[in-house]
Scaffold this motif. Sequence first.
Motif, PDB file in Angstrom:
ATOM      1  N   GLN A  38       0.842  -1.198   0.000  1.00  0.00           N
ATOM      2  CA  GLN A  38       0.000   0.000   0.000  1.00  0.00           C
ATOM      3  C   GLN A  38       0.874   1.244   0.000  1.00  0.00           C
ATOM      4  N   TYR A  39       1.899   1.240   0.851  1.00  0.00           N
ATOM      5  CA  TYR A  39       2.780   2.414   0.872  1.00  0.00           C
ATOM      6  C   TYR A  39       3.492   2.593  -0.462  1.00  0.00           C
ATOM      7  N   ILE A  40       4.045   1.511  -1.005  1.00  0.00           N
ATOM      8  CA  ILE A  40       4.798   1.628  -2.254  1.00  0.00           C
ATOM      9  C   ILE A  40       3.913   2.183  -3.361  1.00  0.00           C
ATOM     10  N   ALA A  41       2.689   1.650  -3.475  1.00  0.00           N
ATOM     11  CA  ALA A  41       1.779   2.117  -4.524  1.00  0.00           C
ATOM     12  C   ALA A  41       1.405   3.581  -4.304  1.00  0.00           C
ATOM     13  N   TRP A  42       1.150   3.955  -3.048  1.00  0.00           N
ATOM     14  CA  TRP A  42       0.801   5.347  -2.746  1.00  0.00           C
ATOM     15  C   TRP A  42       1.969   6.275  -3.061  1.00  0.00           C
ATOM     16  N   ALA A  43       3.181   5.870  -2.677  1.00  0.00           N
ATOM     17  CA  ALA A  43       4.355   6.712  -2.919  1.00  0.00           C
ATOM     18  C   ALA A  43       4.603   6.895  -4.412  1.00  0.00           C
ATOM     19  N   ILE A  44       4.381   5.846  -5.200  1.00  0.00           N
ATOM     20  CA  ILE A  44       4.521   5.983  -6.657  1.00  0.00           C
ATOM     21  C   ILE A  44       3.511   7.003  -7.181  1.00  0.00           C
ATOM     22  N   GLY A  45       2.298   6.980  -6.617  1.00  0.00           N
ATOM     23  CA  GLY A  45       1.295   7.966  -7.003  1.00  0.00           C
ATOM     24  C   GLY A  45       1.670   9.386  -6.620  1.00  0.00           C
ATOM     25  N   ARG A  46       2.577   9.525  -5.654  1.00  0.00           N
ATOM     26  CA  ARG A  46       3.058  10.847  -5.242  1.00  0.00           C
ATOM     27  C   ARG A  46       4.321  11.257  -5.994  1.00  0.00           C
ATOM     28  N   GLY A  47       4.711  10.480  -7.017  1.00  0.00           N
ATOM     29  CA  GLY A  47       5.835  10.862  -7.859  1.00  0.00           C
ATOM     30  C   GLY A  47       7.129  10.135  -7.594  1.00  0.00           C
ATOM     31  N   GLU A  48       7.169   9.214  -6.596  1.00  0.00           N
ATOM     32  CA  GLU A  48       8.387   8.457  -6.327  1.00  0.00           C
ATOM     33  C   GLU A  48       8.617   7.433  -7.435  1.00  0.00           C
ATOM     34  N   ARG A  49       9.885   7.145  -7.729  1.00  0.00           N
ATOM     35  CA  ARG A  49      10.230   6.154  -8.750  1.00  0.00           C
ATOM     36  C   ARG A  49      10.391   4.791  -8.089  1.00  0.00           C
ATOM     37  N   ASP A  50       9.614   3.836  -8.576  1.00  0.00           N
ATOM     38  CA  ASP A  50       9.715   2.473  -8.060  1.00  0.00           C
ATOM     39  C   ASP A  50      11.139   1.952  -8.249  1.00  0.00           C
ATOM     40  N   TYR A  51      11.646   1.277  -7.204  1.00  0.00           N
ATOM     41  CA  TYR A  51      12.977   0.662  -7.165  1.00  0.00           C
ATOM     42  C   TYR A  51      14.116   1.679  -7.064  1.00  0.00           C
ATOM     43  N   GLY A  52      13.905   2.916  -7.460  1.00  0.00           N
ATOM     44  CA  GLY A  52      14.927   3.938  -7.301  1.00  0.00           C
ATOM     45  C   GLY A  52      14.732   4.684  -5.997  1.00  0.00           C
ATOM     46  N   ASP A  53      13.568   5.333  -5.840  1.00  0.00           N
ATOM     47  CA  ASP A  53      13.238   6.034  -4.600  1.00  0.00           C
ATOM     48  C   ASP A  53      12.659   5.087  -3.555  1.00  0.00           C
ATOM     49  N   ILE A  54      12.272   3.893  -3.976  1.00  0.00           N
ATOM     50  CA  ILE A  54      11.679   2.897  -3.075  1.00  0.00           C
ATOM     51  C   ILE A  54      12.395   1.579  -3.330  1.00  0.00           C
ATOM     52  N   ARG A  55      13.084   1.079  -2.341  1.00  0.00           N
ATOM     53  CA  ARG A  55      13.857  -0.146  -2.531  1.00  0.00           C
ATOM     54  C   ARG A  55      12.991  -1.360  -2.177  1.00  0.00           C
ATOM     55  N   ASP A  56      12.722  -2.203  -3.176  1.00  0.00           N
ATOM     56  CA  ASP A  56      11.914  -3.400  -2.957  1.00  0.00           C
ATOM     57  C   ASP A  56      12.371  -4.472  -3.935  1.00  0.00           C
ATOM     58  N   VAL A  57      12.267  -5.737  -3.531  1.00  0.00           N
ATOM     59  CA  VAL A  57      12.749  -6.827  -4.378  1.00  0.00           C
ATOM     60  C   VAL A  57      11.609  -7.542  -5.097  1.00  0.00           C
ATOM     61  N   ASN A  58      10.369  -7.088  -4.905  1.00  0.00           N
ATOM     62  CA  ASN A  58       9.229  -7.729  -5.553  1.00  0.00           C
ATOM     63  C   ASN A  58       8.983  -7.133  -6.931  1.00  0.00           C
ATOM     64  N   TYR A 450      16.342  -5.142   7.169  1.00  0.00           N
ATOM     65  CA  TYR A 450      17.301  -6.128   6.675  1.00  0.00           C
ATOM     66  C   TYR A 450      18.224  -5.573   5.597  1.00  0.00           C
ATOM     67  N   ASP A 451      17.937  -4.388   5.062  1.00  0.00           N
ATOM     68  CA  ASP A 451      18.871  -3.760   4.138  1.00  0.00           C
ATOM     69  C   ASP A 451      20.071  -3.158   4.877  1.00  0.00           C
ATOM     70  N   LEU A 452      19.906  -2.926   6.195  1.00  0.00           N
ATOM     71  CA  LEU A 452      20.953  -2.285   6.981  1.00  0.00           C
ATOM     72  C   LEU A 452      21.497  -3.188   8.080  1.00  0.00           C
ATOM     73  N   ASP A 453      20.701  -4.156   8.496  1.00  0.00           N
ATOM     74  CA  ASP A 453      21.131  -5.205   9.428  1.00  0.00           C
ATOM     75  C   ASP A 453      21.111  -6.515   8.654  1.00  0.00           C
ATOM     76  N   ALA A 454      22.285  -6.959   8.211  1.00  0.00           N
ATOM     77  CA  ALA A 454      22.362  -8.123   7.321  1.00  0.00           C
ATOM     78  C   ALA A 454      22.570  -9.430   8.068  1.00  0.00           C
ATOM     79  N   ASP A 455      22.368  -9.440   9.377  1.00  0.00           N
ATOM     80  CA  ASP A 455      22.639 -10.657  10.145  1.00  0.00           C
ATOM     81  C   ASP A 455      21.788 -11.836   9.691  1.00  0.00           C
ATOM     82  N   ALA A 456      20.529 -11.566   9.308  1.00  0.00           N
ATOM     83  CA  ALA A 456      19.665 -12.661   8.859  1.00  0.00           C
ATOM     84  C   ALA A 456      20.224 -13.306   7.599  1.00  0.00           C
ATOM     85  N   ALA A 457      20.702 -12.482   6.661  1.00  0.00           N
ATOM     86  CA  ALA A 457      21.286 -13.026   5.435  1.00  0.00           C
ATOM     87  C   ALA A 457      22.610 -13.730   5.719  1.00  0.00           C
TER      88      ALA A 457
END
Length: 564
Positions: A38-58, A450-457
């Motif tokens: 929901q946030y990612i879709a809303w942020a894209i609607g506010r002009g954010e660039r998917d994967y550039g301004d919003i980091r997601d692996v889906n 998990y992008d900043l705490d990589a212990d799980a990976a």
Amino acid sequence: MRTLAAPVLLALPPLFWVADATRRASYTTLGRDQGIFQYIAWAIGRGERDYGDIRDVNGPLTHLVHRLFLALGGADEHRFHVLDLAVTGATFAAVGLCLPGWRGRARVQLPERLAWALAAWVVLSGQYLLYGYWDIAQRESFFDWFMLPSVALQLVAQRARRPERWLVAVGALSAVPWLGKPTYALFTMAQLLGLAADTGMGIARRKALGRFALGFVLGLLPVGAWLLFRADVGAFVHNQLTDVPAMYRFIWPRSVSDILTNPWNASQAIFGIIGAIVLLALAAMGEMPARVVPVALLPLAALGSIVAQAKGFPYHFHPLTAAVHLQWLVFASWLAERTRTARRDRALLRLVPLAVCVVFALRVATSMEDSPHIRATWLLWAPPTPEDREKADYFAHFPEPDYFPYELRQTAAYLRATTRDDDRVQVYGMDPYLLFLAGRLSATPYLYAYDLDADAALGGWTGAAPDEAQRARIHAIRDAHEADLLRRLDAHPPAAFVFLDSSPLMTDKNARQDFERHCPDAWAWLESRYVESARFGHNHVWFRRDIAPRAQPGEQEEDPSESP
């Protein structure tokens, strides 16, 4: 009556419980994953660039679905679920429309198609509603909107006198989920094997494959255009080809035996394997036409997708459970036509498909006892109103050990009251849904701890663990993330920073301590410029010192991370 008896017997026994579970499911809250998208879709609607301004692996398909739902009023959780259940139910009914027609190329009457559409809606919705609020309206269930009708429409295409136009539609529907998850390529492979195995189509095999390929290319265009115009394509490609195999695949990977020895998982796999064997055997013996091959292979492709992802989350099983129930529907519809006869000396044959349909209906009806929506007896009193769905009592019905939706709303209301619309907020945890609820954009692309705490990976799990070279690569990716985070924060300091305690994939339940341990440079920068202003349960809000006076103290509750 002979054409309608089987689907009606299949649909009517479970109908009440399926309909009631559908109604109740529409009043559930959204889980963590749905909130993220929901946030990612809303942020894209506010002009954010998917994967550039919003980091997601889906893949972008999930973001696009949520964006469309938001445009239709899906910001309201009840409306969101109504939209999901409506589209999901419509695709299930569309599958049923394609089921009749096993007797050569004889014309199928509309009442028969509608009866099977009802049966398909009941049976496929029954399996869908065995998943709880956390696992419905998920990625795989969205992708099944395209995969299931594609396979069902292929049954129609391969029996049609002129299958060309049908095969274009089949290929287009098959292509769309590829931009959701690449593992859906396995389902396309099953469909291609079905085309290759059928020598009785109305056109040459090469031409049939060509039409399928044309449709496939056309199917990629809408989501591809979204990716091209609303996303950073370079960042998307880098994530998928570099970061995912190097880092993210080591987060909670599970071995095949770990996934498939879970009793519920094993049961679904057994049903799928048995169904595949039975349908393939009937096709090999010439009892069923070759066009049943994709349906037979569907559960095997679903199992392959589950194993390839190496996570075994419940929502990964959506294609498998749907495929198993589709096999039941296909077998019932074939048997009903196979035994249809007017000869009195064979009248008993008419009872065989009716008995099979009763057994299948009984299985669906009794399984609804396990539906978490049917078990939600609190919904018997009255459907929660929009006001009810903002209260703590409502969210208490959805307990999770690391997800606190009511606290997210308390924190979001505080942020709305103490920040401007154009202020940015940084979160550290796993719930950017907070930003959606607050109506504030993220200060950086980093939405997940998990992008900043990589212990799980770095730790891996039962499915895999990184070797020394891979660990070095993970450390390098994480270090680059922190450096980029700090650069962005220093260039444009956000109004507030929110730490979400007890989020998954953090080493320390205390989010601030976890951030301090894993991002020492960013923490030193933040500590000198921000001060904690409020706490709402697990959520700690830090304001920039120059604007902290306008932040009134929030509700001070016991900090769960400091409890014994």
